[in-house]
Write a protein that holds these residues in place. Structure first.
Motif, PDB file in Angstrom:
ATOM      1  N   ILE A 108      19.905  36.951  73.782  1.00  0.00           N
ATOM      2  CA  ILE A 108      19.398  37.078  75.242  1.00  0.00           C
ATOM      3  C   ILE A 108      20.015  38.360  75.678  1.00  0.00           C
ATOM      4  O   ILE A 108      21.260  38.350  75.604  1.00  0.00           O
ATOM      5  N   LEU A 109      19.004  39.445  75.925  1.00  0.00           N
ATOM      6  CA  LEU A 109      19.689  40.766  76.774  1.00  0.00           C
ATOM      7  C   LEU A 109      19.845  40.422  78.158  1.00  0.00           C
ATOM      8  O   LEU A 109      18.973  39.943  78.766  1.00  0.00           O
ATOM      9  N   THR A 110      20.913  40.869  78.815  1.00  0.00           N
ATOM     10  CA  THR A 110      21.191  40.678  80.004  1.00  0.00           C
ATOM     11  C   THR A 110      21.723  42.142  80.339  1.00  0.00           C
ATOM     12  O   THR A 110      21.972  42.775  79.758  1.00  0.00           O
ATOM     13  N   ASN A 111      22.156  42.147  81.914  1.00  0.00           N
ATOM     14  CA  ASN A 111      22.594  43.411  82.350  1.00  0.00           C
ATOM     15  C   ASN A 111      24.069  43.395  82.226  1.00  0.00           C
ATOM     16  O   ASN A 111      24.461  44.690  82.680  1.00  0.00           O
ATOM     17  N   SER A 116      26.096  37.220  80.602  1.00  0.00           N
ATOM     18  CA  SER A 116      26.010  36.800  79.059  1.00  0.00           C
ATOM     19  C   SER A 116      27.062  35.542  79.099  1.00  0.00           C
ATOM     20  O   SER A 116      26.880  34.719  78.358  1.00  0.00           O
ATOM     21  N   ASN A 117      28.078  35.769  79.654  1.00  0.00           N
ATOM     22  CA  ASN A 117      29.073  34.559  79.576  1.00  0.00           C
ATOM     23  C   ASN A 117      28.648  33.493  80.336  1.00  0.00           C
ATOM     24  O   ASN A 117      28.794  32.118  79.991  1.00  0.00           O
ATOM     25  N   ASP A 118      27.952  33.728  81.578  1.00  0.00           N
ATOM     26  CA  ASP A 118      27.222  32.620  82.366  1.00  0.00           C
ATOM     27  C   ASP A 118      26.299  31.830  81.370  1.00  0.00           C
ATOM     28  O   ASP A 118      26.348  30.481  81.330  1.00  0.00           O
ATOM     29  N   VAL A 119      25.509  32.657  80.830  1.00  0.00           N
ATOM     30  CA  VAL A 119      24.347  31.867  79.790  1.00  0.00           C
ATOM     31  C   VAL A 119      25.010  31.170  78.873  1.00  0.00           C
ATOM     32  O   VAL A 119      24.450  30.101  78.356  1.00  0.00           O
ATOM     33  N   VAL A 270      28.628  34.658  70.611  1.00  0.00           N
ATOM     34  CA  VAL A 270      29.394  35.709  70.926  1.00  0.00           C
ATOM     35  C   VAL A 270      28.585  36.520  72.081  1.00  0.00           C
ATOM     36  O   VAL A 270      27.554  36.680  71.936  1.00  0.00           O
ATOM     37  N   THR A 271      29.280  37.065  72.941  1.00  0.00           N
ATOM     38  CA  THR A 271      28.675  38.079  73.990  1.00  0.00           C
ATOM     39  C   THR A 271      29.323  39.383  73.825  1.00  0.00           C
ATOM     40  O   THR A 271      30.331  39.705  73.689  1.00  0.00           O
ATOM     41  N   LEU A 272      28.336  40.497  74.109  1.00  0.00           N
ATOM     42  CA  LEU A 272      28.749  41.737  73.822  1.00  0.00           C
ATOM     43  C   LEU A 272      28.628  42.301  75.272  1.00  0.00           C
ATOM     44  O   LEU A 272      27.688  42.152  75.907  1.00  0.00           O
ATOM     45  N   GLY A 273      28.994  43.462  75.687  1.00  0.00           N
ATOM     46  CA  GLY A 273      28.986  44.004  77.032  1.00  0.00           C
ATOM     47  C   GLY A 273      29.157  45.425  77.034  1.00  0.00           C
ATOM     48  O   GLY A 273      28.529  46.464  76.600  1.00  0.00           O
ATOM     49  N   LYS A 274      30.413  45.685  77.775  1.00  0.00           N
ATOM     50  CA  LYS A 274      30.392  47.131  78.458  1.00  0.00           C
ATOM     51  C   LYS A 274      29.965  48.126  77.686  1.00  0.00           C
ATOM     52  O   LYS A 274      29.105  49.045  78.152  1.00  0.00           O
ATOM     53  N   LEU A 282      23.932  46.669  80.416  1.00  0.00           N
ATOM     54  CA  LEU A 282      23.090  46.142  79.118  1.00  0.00           C
ATOM     55  C   LEU A 282      24.269  45.437  78.534  1.00  0.00           C
ATOM     56  O   LEU A 282      25.581  45.725  78.320  1.00  0.00           O
ATOM     57  N   SER A 283      24.055  44.053  78.321  1.00  0.00           N
ATOM     58  CA  SER A 283      24.917  43.049  77.402  1.00  0.00           C
ATOM     59  C   SER A 283      23.993  42.133  76.648  1.00  0.00           C
ATOM     60  O   SER A 283      22.694  42.152  76.927  1.00  0.00           O
ATOM     61  N   ALA A 284      24.485  41.294  76.006  1.00  0.00           N
ATOM     62  CA  ALA A 284      23.913  40.621  75.099  1.00  0.00           C
ATOM     63  C   ALA A 284      24.651  39.191  74.974  1.00  0.00           C
ATOM     64  O   ALA A 284      25.943  39.086  74.508  1.00  0.00           O
ATOM     65  N   CYS A 285      23.890  37.991  74.807  1.00  0.00           N
ATOM     66  CA  CYS A 285      24.674  36.753  74.446  1.00  0.00           C
ATOM     67  C   CYS A 285      23.842  36.590  73.224  1.00  0.00           C
ATOM     68  O   CYS A 285      22.539  36.345  73.298  1.00  0.00           O
ATOM     69  N   CYS A 286      24.484  36.240  72.208  1.00  0.00           N
ATOM     70  CA  CYS A 286      23.938  36.056  70.759  1.00  0.00           C
ATOM     71  C   CYS A 286      24.616  34.901  70.368  1.00  0.00           C
ATOM     72  O   CYS A 286      25.812  34.290  70.334  1.00  0.00           O
ATOM     73  N   VAL A 287      23.466  34.003  69.699  1.00  0.00           N
ATOM     74  CA  VAL A 287      23.564  32.377  69.723  1.00  0.00           C
ATOM     75  C   VAL A 287      23.275  31.983  68.508  1.00  0.00           C
ATOM     76  O   VAL A 287      21.906  32.705  67.987  1.00  0.00           O
ATOM     77  N   ARG A 288      23.879  31.210  67.570  1.00  0.00           N
ATOM     78  CA  ARG A 288      23.237  30.750  66.364  1.00  0.00           C
ATOM     79  C   ARG A 288      22.448  29.684  66.681  1.00  0.00           C
ATOM     80  O   ARG A 288      22.173  29.040  67.655  1.00  0.00           O
ATOM     81  N   ALA A 289      21.223  30.059  66.098  1.00  0.00           N
ATOM     82  CA  ALA A 289      19.883  29.217  66.374  1.00  0.00           C
ATOM     83  C   ALA A 289      20.100  27.724  66.546  1.00  0.00           C
ATOM     84  O   ALA A 289      19.592  27.048  67.306  1.00  0.00           O
ATOM     85  N   ASP A 290      20.910  27.121  65.668  1.00  0.00           N
ATOM     86  CA  ASP A 290      21.099  25.496  65.725  1.00  0.00           C
ATOM     87  C   ASP A 290      21.532  25.032  66.932  1.00  0.00           C
ATOM     88  O   ASP A 290      21.343  24.141  67.508  1.00  0.00           O
TER      89      ASP A 290
END
Lengths: 455, 455
Positions: A108-111, A116-119, A270-274, A282-290
């Motif tokens: 999920i791409l966020t701002n 990202s940590n919220d979601v 895992v969340t990526l950001g700054k 731009l930031s990303a919340c990366c989640v394993r599908a399961d």
């Protein structure tokens, strides 16, 4: 400039170096920030840049955003190829998705890191509620960790909550947040961090929220064995691990993420950001599908107006391309700088008690050299003096962090050159020497020890 | 394009027109979106643009961001003039700060409406806790209102929470959120909205969270007398009013904000968002100085990594300048379009039960023309059919919203021309006529009535 700022800006929005002289930044290039007064321009070496990691004013990234904004900047409800391509590139760098039966990374791409940590927390709670039938949602977080400024992120950010002072932190911190103590290696390092998680943990499905490469804590990087043990306990009881790599992603520590550098177990989220857009939000919340399944099944659409819009994806793709090119710097200049800082540790053992970190994420912990009048071991005033000298006399910008503001956190842009590293170490040596001379000759530090706010 | 998207994108991230054919948007200009297939480019008229309000691909805004990104893009801890200038310009447009003794607007720049609403709720809670010694923090929100995707924003967003279906909404919705019922004017409008707030309200210090220009609710704009009464009750008991103008700001309804257009009382906190950077992530939380005091005194720094960075401020300033130029369109083309839609209401009273709105924020509510087999009065299927026809045969993009998905919400970019308005009304007339003919001749609508997802 200051009165005009203060008219409409809350005072709780800090200004760096407010205690000496704030910087009016009108231009910047690579590792350098240019501060303007009506009559002069001063160039500062920037060792504190954890956002414009590919360098200030990077033209490739500016051009990519420009071209995309001229073409179109639609949201994630329309299809455009850079939206998919950016996720593909992030997933490839995170690794480990194809060979363990858990499905691909869903992204999920966020701002911003806070979003990202919220979601991420919402996804974890949905998983615990629906898959594990939990009624409570214990989240383990670490002393001095920081996960963002939104209400939900503050609830797991002891670094911020400790500053509430006499105010009631229960407004932010729900009762099911459990804080795990994680000390810096020095000057005080008992109890052993390896037992701290076990002491705080109650076996039941829960979330581990871990800031990889803890920055405001003062460059705290626990060993792989510590994380392996904690994550394995969490997982064996049906819980999951979120790594916050908002600060530490994008080759800051060497590998793409800090968990890869340090050999920590691959996380569930895992969340990526700054640095991901080099300053474009731009930031990303990366989640394993399961793990995402329960969140998907709740029936709520996740729509983020700007998150993953075409300009953000263009910024992300251009930034990754630039950072791939700069990646070796994290190892080479990082190793060079670490060596120079260790030399300073050897030269000034009275002042420096530890030098640590990986890649271009380094910490120098300062000691109190004025004892015994002040019995606390931390060199809070010493570092404040040194950081002020570095700024005002040597034109080097640094960051002060750690529980007692006694750790210099060094996270320069990845275009930091060997010459930048040598210059910085040389200036740091001089500032420390000046500080020690002041203490030894005058019994106190000069007027500059008034506290450089360089958070 | 779709399989590549699905690999790493959660299915809870919706795609517009997924039921017919999603759009691959590779370019866009002014009021037009260009969708690409391997062999064709189709130009669509965009009536649903509430972000790129100054037009798709606006070169002045793209150039301003580009120049700033090349120069520098530092954060709010450094001084730069556009940070102050943007706030000055926003404050001037909000009005009312100098003459009522409450001090100037204090403005926090963030990346997105969700972030602004989150900090608005934190500010309100700090005020109630510290100034009013509250232990509970009742927030009054409206049925079908939406305030953002973060945990705290969802807690006051009944529009989203109703979709949790059989899942437990208590995970998101705290017990002190009180939902006030606010119906659309038709087809069912009892009980009278004017009594709904009184029915829900318990006198004690609390927060009114009001979405000005309710969009997903289906263009709901209560009269000034309603808001005056509610806000006056809230204030006389020591509470405060937050207006969410994330959708409705920047001349969408005529004046800079909807509360100014509608003559609502000036709020204690107002949030601005979507159009503020024309697609560059930018939002603002604007707070009266007296209300901010308790938040300031809590001792937490508010730092937002990208919020108010130099590129965001450049985007905001360029956008305001463009929108000032386009502002008359909201009145002139808005009035023209409203007149054309009212003509359609007169022409098709079986199909349209209401046309409403202000400026370039208009709603057309559809009726069920297939009764009595389906006894519900709302024209959900009718609007779906019409929206699909508009897209596939007339190349016009529209939005479906409202509690029963029976309201066409029209919010085109402010560069929408009189010709665009005339073309749109003409196409809408044709699509409605086709729908009625299908029902009258065949007793049902054609295969296109399968639901165009156009949220």
């Amino acid at each position: 400039m200051l009165p005009s700022r203060q008219k409409h800006t809350p005072s709780c929005q800090s200004i760096s170096y407010i205690n000496t002289s704030p910087l009016t930044v009108l231009s910047a290039s690579k590792s350098y920030i240019h501060s303007y007064t009506p009559s002069t321009v001063t160039v500062y070496l920037d060792t504190r840049n954890n956002v414009s990691s590919a360098g200030h004013g990077n033209p490739a990234i500016a051009d990519a955003v420009h071209q995309q904004m001229l073409l179109q900047n639609s949201n994630s409800r329309y299809l455009h190829s850079s939206f998919n391509e950016l996720k593909e590139q992030i997933a490839a760098r995170l690794g480990g998705a194809d060979d363990d039966g858990r499905g691909p990374w869903k992204i999920i791409l966020t701002n911003a890191g806070s979003e990202s940590n919220d979601v991420a927390l919402r996804i974890a709670r949905a998983h615990l509620q629906h898959k594990r039938s939990c009624k409570t949602f214990t989240t383990y977080t670490y002393s001095m960790s920081y996960h963002g400024h939104s209400t939900s992120c503050l609830s797991v950010s002891p670094y911020k909550l400790r500053k509430l002072g006499h105010h009631d932190s229960s407004l932010y911190c729900p009762p099911d947040t459990q804080v795990v103590w994680l000390p810096t290696p020095c000057p005080s390092s008992t109890p052993s961090p390896s037992t701290a998680f076990d002491a705080a943990y109650t076996p039941s499905p829960s979330t581990l929220m871990f800031e990889c490469g803890m920055s405001v804590a003062g460059v705290v990087l626990p060993p792989a064995s510590y994380l392996s043990s904690a994550v394995s306990k969490i997982r064996s009881d049906g819980g999951l691990a979120i790594y916050d790599e908002v600060q530490s992603c994008c080759y800051r520590t060497g590998e793409f993420t800090c968990f890869q550098t340090m050999g920590y177990p691959s996380p569930d989220i895992v969340t990526l950001g700054k640095p991901l857009g080099n300053g474009f939000p731009l930031s990303a919340c990366c989640v394993r599908a399961d793990v995402l399944e329960s969140f998907e099944n709740e029936g709520l659409e996740y729509f983020n107006t700007f998150g993953g819009n075409a300009a953000a994806c263009a910024a992300g793709l251009a930034t990754l391309s630039e950072l791939d090119r700069l990646r070796p710097v994290s190892d080479t200049t990082g190793a060079l700088l670490l060596g120079l800082l260790r030399d300073l540790h050897n030269k000034h053992p009275r002042m420096i008690c530890d030098v640590r970190g990986r890649g271009m994420f380094l910490g120098v912990e300062f000691l109190n050299v004025r004892a015994p009048s002040d019995p606390s071991p931390e060199g809070t005033l010493e570092l404040s003096f040194v950081a002020s000298r570095l700024k005002d006399f040597h034109h080097v910008l640094t960051t002060i962090d750690g529980a007692k503001d006694s750790v210099m956190v060094i996270k320069p842009p990845l275009c930091f050159s060997p010459q930048d590293a040598a210059y910085f170490a040389d200036c740091l040596d001089k500032a420390i020497t000046e500080c020690l001379r002041d203490v030894d000759e005058n019994g106190a530090m000069g007027v500059l020890g008034c506290g450089a706010t360089s958070t």
